[in-house]
Design a protein around this motif. Structure first.
Motif, PDB file in Angstrom:
ATOM      1  N   SER A  22      48.974  34.169  47.574  1.00  0.00           N
ATOM      2  CA  SER A  22      49.339  34.684  46.262  1.00  0.00           C
ATOM      3  C   SER A  22      49.743  33.532  45.334  1.00  0.00           C
ATOM      4  CB  SER A  22      50.491  35.679  46.428  1.00  0.00           C
ATOM      5  OG  SER A  22      50.983  36.049  45.179  1.00  0.00           O
ATOM      6  N   LYS A  23      50.446  32.543  45.910  1.00  0.00           N
ATOM      7  CA  LYS A  23      50.904  31.398  45.103  1.00  0.00           C
ATOM      8  C   LYS A  23      49.710  30.546  44.653  1.00  0.00           C
ATOM      9  CE  LYS A  23      53.003  27.666  46.800  1.00  0.00           C
ATOM     10  NZ  LYS A  23      53.934  27.056  47.737  1.00  0.00           N
ATOM     11  N   VAL A  24      48.841  30.175  45.588  1.00  0.00           N
ATOM     12  CA  VAL A  24      47.759  29.256  45.196  1.00  0.00           C
ATOM     13  C   VAL A  24      46.734  29.935  44.295  1.00  0.00           C
ATOM     14  CG1 VAL A  24      48.025  27.728  47.203  1.00  0.00           C
ATOM     15  CG2 VAL A  24      46.316  29.551  47.287  1.00  0.00           C
ATOM     16  N   LEU A  25      46.552  31.259  44.447  1.00  0.00           N
ATOM     17  CA  LEU A  25      45.580  31.946  43.592  1.00  0.00           C
ATOM     18  C   LEU A  25      46.241  32.510  42.335  1.00  0.00           C
ATOM     19  CD1 LEU A  25      43.426  33.867  46.259  1.00  0.00           C
ATOM     20  CD2 LEU A  25      43.044  31.582  45.296  1.00  0.00           C
ATOM     21  N   GLY A  26      47.586  32.529  42.327  1.00  0.00           N
ATOM     22  CA  GLY A  26      48.317  33.004  41.140  1.00  0.00           C
ATOM     23  C   GLY A  26      48.161  34.499  40.897  1.00  0.00           C
ATOM     24  N   VAL A  54      43.432  27.014  52.309  1.00  0.00           N
ATOM     25  CA  VAL A  54      43.654  27.435  50.916  1.00  0.00           C
ATOM     26  C   VAL A  54      44.292  26.346  50.037  1.00  0.00           C
ATOM     27  CG1 VAL A  54      43.715  29.895  51.484  1.00  0.00           C
ATOM     28  CG2 VAL A  54      45.869  28.607  51.378  1.00  0.00           C
ATOM     29  N   GLN A  55      44.591  25.173  50.633  1.00  0.00           N
ATOM     30  CA  GLN A  55      45.105  24.076  49.794  1.00  0.00           C
ATOM     31  C   GLN A  55      43.960  23.379  49.034  1.00  0.00           C
ATOM     32  OE1 GLN A  55      48.316  24.196  49.585  1.00  0.00           O
ATOM     33  NE2 GLN A  55      48.311  25.572  51.369  1.00  0.00           N
ATOM     34  N   ASP A  56      42.727  23.529  49.503  1.00  0.00           N
ATOM     35  CA  ASP A  56      41.567  22.844  48.926  1.00  0.00           C
ATOM     36  C   ASP A  56      41.221  23.483  47.564  1.00  0.00           C
ATOM     37  OD1 ASP A  56      39.048  21.982  48.236  1.00  0.00           O
ATOM     38  OD2 ASP A  56      38.183  22.245  50.236  1.00  0.00           O
ATOM     39  N   PRO A  57      41.221  22.687  46.476  1.00  0.00           N
ATOM     40  CA  PRO A  57      40.934  23.265  45.153  1.00  0.00           C
ATOM     41  C   PRO A  57      39.576  23.970  45.102  1.00  0.00           C
ATOM     42  CG  PRO A  57      41.762  21.019  44.939  1.00  0.00           C
ATOM     43  CD  PRO A  57      41.567  21.264  46.415  1.00  0.00           C
ATOM     44  N   ALA A  58      38.587  23.477  45.868  1.00  0.00           N
ATOM     45  CA  ALA A  58      37.264  24.127  45.858  1.00  0.00           C
ATOM     46  C   ALA A  58      37.366  25.521  46.480  1.00  0.00           C
ATOM     47  CB  ALA A  58      36.260  23.271  46.632  1.00  0.00           C
ATOM     48  N   VAL A  59      38.188  25.634  47.512  1.00  0.00           N
ATOM     49  CA  VAL A  59      38.388  26.952  48.151  1.00  0.00           C
ATOM     50  C   VAL A  59      39.115  27.887  47.179  1.00  0.00           C
ATOM     51  CG1 VAL A  59      39.647  28.150  49.998  1.00  0.00           C
ATOM     52  CG2 VAL A  59      38.319  26.088  50.526  1.00  0.00           C
ATOM     53  N   GLN A  60      40.116  27.327  46.498  1.00  0.00           N
ATOM     54  CA  GLN A  60      40.865  28.154  45.533  1.00  0.00           C
ATOM     55  C   GLN A  60      39.931  28.691  44.453  1.00  0.00           C
ATOM     56  OE1 GLN A  60      44.139  25.681  44.223  1.00  0.00           O
ATOM     57  NE2 GLN A  60      44.984  25.554  46.291  1.00  0.00           N
ATOM     58  N   LYS A  61      38.974  27.847  44.046  1.00  0.00           N
ATOM     59  CA  LYS A  61      38.015  28.273  43.027  1.00  0.00           C
ATOM     60  C   LYS A  61      37.118  29.383  43.590  1.00  0.00           C
ATOM     61  CE  LYS A  61      34.856  26.233  39.764  1.00  0.00           C
ATOM     62  NZ  LYS A  61      33.665  25.436  39.993  1.00  0.00           N
ATOM     63  N   ASP A  62      36.705  29.189  44.826  1.00  0.00           N
ATOM     64  CA  ASP A  62      35.819  30.155  45.479  1.00  0.00           C
ATOM     65  C   ASP A  62      36.515  31.509  45.675  1.00  0.00           C
ATOM     66  OD1 ASP A  62      33.326  30.731  46.818  1.00  0.00           O
ATOM     67  OD2 ASP A  62      34.456  30.711  48.709  1.00  0.00           O
ATOM     68  N   ILE A  98      53.487  38.849  57.075  1.00  0.00           N
ATOM     69  CA  ILE A  98      52.139  38.263  57.123  1.00  0.00           C
ATOM     70  C   ILE A  98      52.317  36.946  56.377  1.00  0.00           C
ATOM     71  CG2 ILE A  98      49.669  38.634  56.698  1.00  0.00           C
ATOM     72  CD1 ILE A  98      50.353  41.630  56.191  1.00  0.00           C
ATOM     73  N   PRO A  99      52.745  35.903  57.129  1.00  0.00           N
ATOM     74  CA  PRO A  99      53.265  34.694  56.465  1.00  0.00           C
ATOM     75  C   PRO A  99      52.300  34.033  55.468  1.00  0.00           C
ATOM     76  CG  PRO A  99      53.823  34.679  58.794  1.00  0.00           C
ATOM     77  CD  PRO A  99      52.909  35.853  58.587  1.00  0.00           C
ATOM     78  N   ILE A 100      51.005  34.237  55.635  1.00  0.00           N
ATOM     79  CA  ILE A 100      50.048  33.573  54.743  1.00  0.00           C
ATOM     80  C   ILE A 100      50.007  34.222  53.350  1.00  0.00           C
ATOM     81  CG2 ILE A 100      48.060  34.983  55.445  1.00  0.00           C
ATOM     82  CD1 ILE A 100      47.965  31.200  54.739  1.00  0.00           C
ATOM     83  N   ILE A 101      50.483  35.460  53.231  1.00  0.00           N
ATOM     84  CA  ILE A 101      50.281  36.175  51.961  1.00  0.00           C
ATOM     85  C   ILE A 101      50.997  35.505  50.791  1.00  0.00           C
ATOM     86  CG2 ILE A 101      50.706  38.368  50.726  1.00  0.00           C
ATOM     87  CD1 ILE A 101      48.306  38.396  52.677  1.00  0.00           C
ATOM     88  N   ALA A 102      52.250  35.093  50.999  1.00  0.00           N
ATOM     89  CA  ALA A 102      52.975  34.456  49.898  1.00  0.00           C
ATOM     90  C   ALA A 102      52.219  33.193  49.455  1.00  0.00           C
ATOM     91  CB  ALA A 102      54.399  34.105  50.328  1.00  0.00           C
TER      92      ALA A 102
END
Ligand code: BES
Ligand code: ZN
Length: 445
Positions: free
Chosen positions: A397-401, A151-159, A390-394
């Protein structure tokens, strides 16, 4: 295939993420999801990672409608002790109205409820009224390392761009009382090793002269809590927010969460809470410091009079909003270095973790989610925060805003992570209905 057949097929795949010998099965489980979601018209893809695949699936585009991202994990915890299971953990079986299998509740039953909910809406209405993205990972039970990177990849964030994140991987108060959760605890895991003599020693020849690493470790651990059950690590509570009055009030009414009920459910003679807080308040909103395992010395049959070379404790802290896992690890390590006596050596190893999470339960989507729960179960949901993580949720939520909302279906007796994990068939069916109601209500939120 009937709905229960889909669930059984999913549960039959032993997708244990922690154990290397199951890697092929974990991948087969990802393939199963890609196939199922593709059959519903989703554009579903398996993304390979260094560990286990991530599945991303998009529904056909509905212009102008909101996008809901449903997160879940298709990996499961190991099954040991396997002798405690009444049926094979990977041959699902229905007994007394419950499906027994590893993952029945955590999290395959919950994921399948969302997939089948979408399938039924498509069948009944011809198409979904909104955009749906399924983000399903195979590493949650081991720390989500690959998804953190993905989820750090900007293309993934866009997707993955969406309006709200929905998660069904949490608890539910009672069969007819749904829970709507607006928070998760954070986590940091670590190990402390205390070493003394270069070899196991005869406790008569050397006892009294040499520090015993187990005794020393036990002393160091015992000092982490005071008589009020407060954690003594300096700065541990820095940034921890007060529990709001409305939360205290709401939590007093959660079925099964009164102190006496918690004692009964867990089988302890009485609770031992942090002074000044109820059991529910400690579970939902107070940080904790736990011993998860301790080993050292002779653990076999009979007795053996040795002073062992070392002792190890596995520990973790559950964190609340305002606490940073790395900063907590720094403080815990500093605490142990300060109290470690010169007669032993210590090694502190940091393991995985993640931030706590909290969102607004009364956003438009939050209200739609609460309404979906009430429509399905016939009762208003109780508003809670989760003691679990669920450690990934924060991070997502942060990267997708966007906010994450939790509509959990795990009942207190679902035995998640434990032998004889189960989900009631009635809850699975209600879960499908909840997913349908949620889709239809969120389309208008
Ligand atoms: N589904 C659970 C988390 C959960 C369960 C939250 C019940 C609330 C109520 C999740 O799969 C889980 O077990 N997470 C682990 C964290 C992981 C990094 C090992 C946990 O909370 O221990
Ligand atoms: Zn889970």
């Amino acid at each position: 295939m009937s709905k229960i057949d889909d669930l059984f097929a999913f549960l039959s795949i032993p997708s244990v993420s922690a154990v290397a010998e199951y890697a092929k099965d974990v991948e087969r489980c990802a393939d199963f999801l890609v196939e199922k979601l593709s059959s519903l018209g989703f554009d579903a893809k398996k993304h390979m990672t260094d560990i286990h695949p991530i599945v991303v699936a998009h529904s056909p585009k509905v212009e102008g409608a909101p996008t809901v991202l449903v997160y879940g994990h298709y990996d499961v915890m190991p099954v040991d002790p396997v002798s405690e299971w009444k049926s094979d953990p990977f041959k699902p079986e229905i007994r007394d109205g419950r499906v027994y299998a590893r993952g029945a509740s955590d999290d395959k039953g919950e994921i399948m409820a969302h997939i089948l909910g979408a399938e039924e809406v498509i069948k009944e209405d011809g198409k979904l009224p909104l955009n749906m993205i399924f983000l399903l990972e195979g590493e949650e039970e081991r720390g989500s390392e690959s998804l953190f990177k993905f989820v750090q990849d900007p293309a993934v964030q866009k997707d993955l761009a969406c309006d709200v994140i929905v998660v069904s991987d949490t608890g539910m108060a009672a069969e007819d009382i749904p829970s709507f959760s607006y928070g998760l605890k954070g986590l940091c895991c670590f190990e402390l090793k205390v070493s003394g003599p270069a070899m196991d020693l005869h406790s008569g020849i050397f006892g009294g002269a040499v520090a015993n690493p187990i005794t020393t470790l036990a002393e160091m651990i015992a000092g982490t809590h005071d008589e009020n059950n407060h954690v003594t690590v300096e700065g541990f509570y820095d940034g921890v927010q007060e529990i709001a009055d409305w939360e205290r009030e709401s939590w007093r009414r959660v079925p099964g969460m009164a102190d006496a009920e918690l004692a009964e459910l867990t089988g302890v003679p009485e609770l031992r809470t942090e002074k000044g807080f109820t059991g529910a308040e400690c579970v939902y909103a107070r940080p904790t410091f736990e011993l998860n395992g301790i080993s050292g010395g002779y653990e076999g049959e009979g007795s053996k009079t040795v002073i062992p070379t070392h002792a190890i404790a596995k520990m973790s802290c559950r964190l609340v909003p305002g606490q940073d896992p790395e900063a907590i690890l720094d403080k815990v390590e500093a605490h142990f270095r300060k109290v470690c006596p010169p007669s032993v050596r210590m090694e502190f190893t940091r393991q995985h973790g993640g931030d706590a999470y909290i969102s607004d339960p009364n956003s438009n989507f939050g209200k739609a989610a609460q309404q979906a729960l009430e429509m399905t179960f016939g009762n208003k949901p109780v508003l809670v925060r989760e003691g679990g993580s669920i450690p990934i949720i924060a991070e997502i939520s942060k990267v997708l805003g966007k906010d994450a909302l939790f509509l959990g279906l795990d009942l207190p007796d679902a035995r998640i992570h434990s032998p004889n994990e189960n989900m009631r068939v009635a809850i699975f069916e209600k879960g499908i209905e909840m997913a349908k109601n949620m889709i239809r209500l969120m389309a208008k939120a």
